[in-house]
Design an enzyme around this catalytic site. Structure first.
Site, mmCIF file in Angstrom:
data_model
loop_
_atom_site.group_PDB
_atom_site.id
_atom_site.type_symbol
_atom_site.label_atom_id
_atom_site.label_comp_id
_atom_site.label_asym_id
_atom_site.label_seq_id
_atom_site.Cartn_x
_atom_site.Cartn_y
_atom_site.Cartn_z
ATOM 1 N N HIS A 128 0.700 -1.076 -0.004
ATOM 2 C CA HIS A 128 0.128 0.076 -0.078
ATOM 3 C C HIS A 128 0.904 1.022 0.148
ATOM 4 O O HIS A 128 2.033 1.458 0.509
ATOM 5 C CB HIS A 128 -0.812 -0.085 1.330
ATOM 6 C CG HIS A 128 -1.545 1.117 1.678
ATOM 7 N ND1 HIS A 128 -0.799 2.272 2.506
ATOM 8 C CD2 HIS A 128 -2.470 2.062 0.990
ATOM 9 C CE1 HIS A 128 -1.449 3.257 2.714
ATOM 10 N NE2 HIS A 128 -2.573 3.309 1.747
ATOM 11 N N THR A 131 0.187 9.275 -0.914
ATOM 12 C CA THR A 131 0.722 10.666 -0.508
ATOM 13 C C THR A 131 -0.198 11.579 -0.875
ATOM 14 O O THR A 131 -1.043 11.568 -1.752
ATOM 15 C CB THR A 131 2.223 10.904 -0.963
ATOM 16 O OG1 THR A 131 2.213 11.047 -2.197
ATOM 17 C CG2 THR A 131 3.355 10.128 -0.364
#
Length: 292
Positions: A128, A131
């Protein structure tokens, strides 16, 4: 949304798209280099849209999902840029996190990239990454990171993943990696299972030193660390032999992953409560999982 921070918003949004393009190209390259009977996997790309309660434009994004590839059973790499006004529940949540002035001016803007990969071979780890940047008239911050989620753990893989992230964070200050690692360990913990979701990584939220350029550079390097941290692990594990017991282990671990994302993940909750495309928000869920 025309006042304040327009240049920074545009710069951040463009970066997330660039990072998305780099990752999609790298993942399709892994598919091309993998021997197999079926065709190499390709991302299906679709636009996502979001509207405000009054029907006005509230942003959207691009959803890129590959299903049934040679290497990837399912992987999504989504980007979005959304804006508008936060509802009452979201305003209260922001206020509780220390964001001032939300009741007086609840406008917001958010942009980011989100990725989840579920693999064909149980020895190749799931992963995973996300940002993001968030803005209100009263505050802005960055958040995100990446974490490794193997169902069959290899200590050398975990060491490589963490060492690569540390190497990208150290130029910003050698205190960053241990702090963000500890943050990830806390954030990706599943209380009702009394265990971590995976083997960790790095994570930050509400990150703002007051220097936007400096904080954005850190966020970019978190994104740049992803491919060199992850791709070598896929290349090492994708051709390992596996059996039914290995696949069973993978499916059970995916159930754990789904539990976390549906119960605890802030990004999932934010996306659903702010009216973003549900398919894009829930693309992190695995195609198959098992509970015992």
């Amino acid at each position: 949304m025309s006042d304040g921070f327009e240049a920074e918003k545009n710069t951040a949004s463009a970066w997330f798209r660039t990072l998305r393009d780099d990752i999609v190209a790298a993942f399709e390259g892994l598919e091309d280099s993998q021997a197999g009977d079926g065709p190499a996997g390709r991302f299906e790309v679709s636009e996502t849209t979001r509207t405000s309660d009054d029907g006005s434009d509230a942003g959207g994004g691009v959803m890129s999902v590959m299903r049934g590839g040679r290497v990837f059973e399912k992987v999504g790499v989504n980007i979005s840029t959304v804006y508008g006004q936060l509802g009452d529940a979201a305003q209260k949540a922001m206020a509780a996190r220390g964001v001032p002035g939300m009741a007086e001016d609840p406008r917001f803007w958010a942009s980011g990239i989100s990725l989840v990969a579920h693999m064909q071979n149980p020895h190749a780890p799931a992963v995973h990454m996300n940002t993001r940047m968030f803005w209100t008239p009263h505050a802005w911050w960055f958040g995100g990171g990446s974490d490794l989620n193997p169902c069959i753990e290899y200590a050398e893989d975990t060491a490589h993943f963490h060492a690569t992230q540390k190497a990208h964070l150290d130029p910003h200050g050698e205190d960053h990696y241990p702090k963000l690692k500890a943050w990830a360990d806390e954030y990706f913990y599943i209380p009702h299972r009394n265990r971590a979701r995976g083997v960790g990584g790095i994570f930050m939220d509400d990150y703002c030193t007051g220097d936007w350029c400096k904080d954005f550079e850190l966020t970019q390097d978190i994104g740049r660390a992803f491919l060199p941290a992850y791709v070598p692990l896929v290349e090492k594990r994708r051709n390992m032999p596996w059996n039914d017991a290995d696949k069973d282990t993978q499916l059970i671990h995916r159930g754990l992953y789904a539990e976390y994302n549906l119960v605890y993940d802030r990004g999932t909750k934010f996306g659903l409560t702010t009216g973003h495309d549900a398919n894009a928000v829930l693309m992190s869920l695995p195609p198959l999982a098992k509970w015992v």
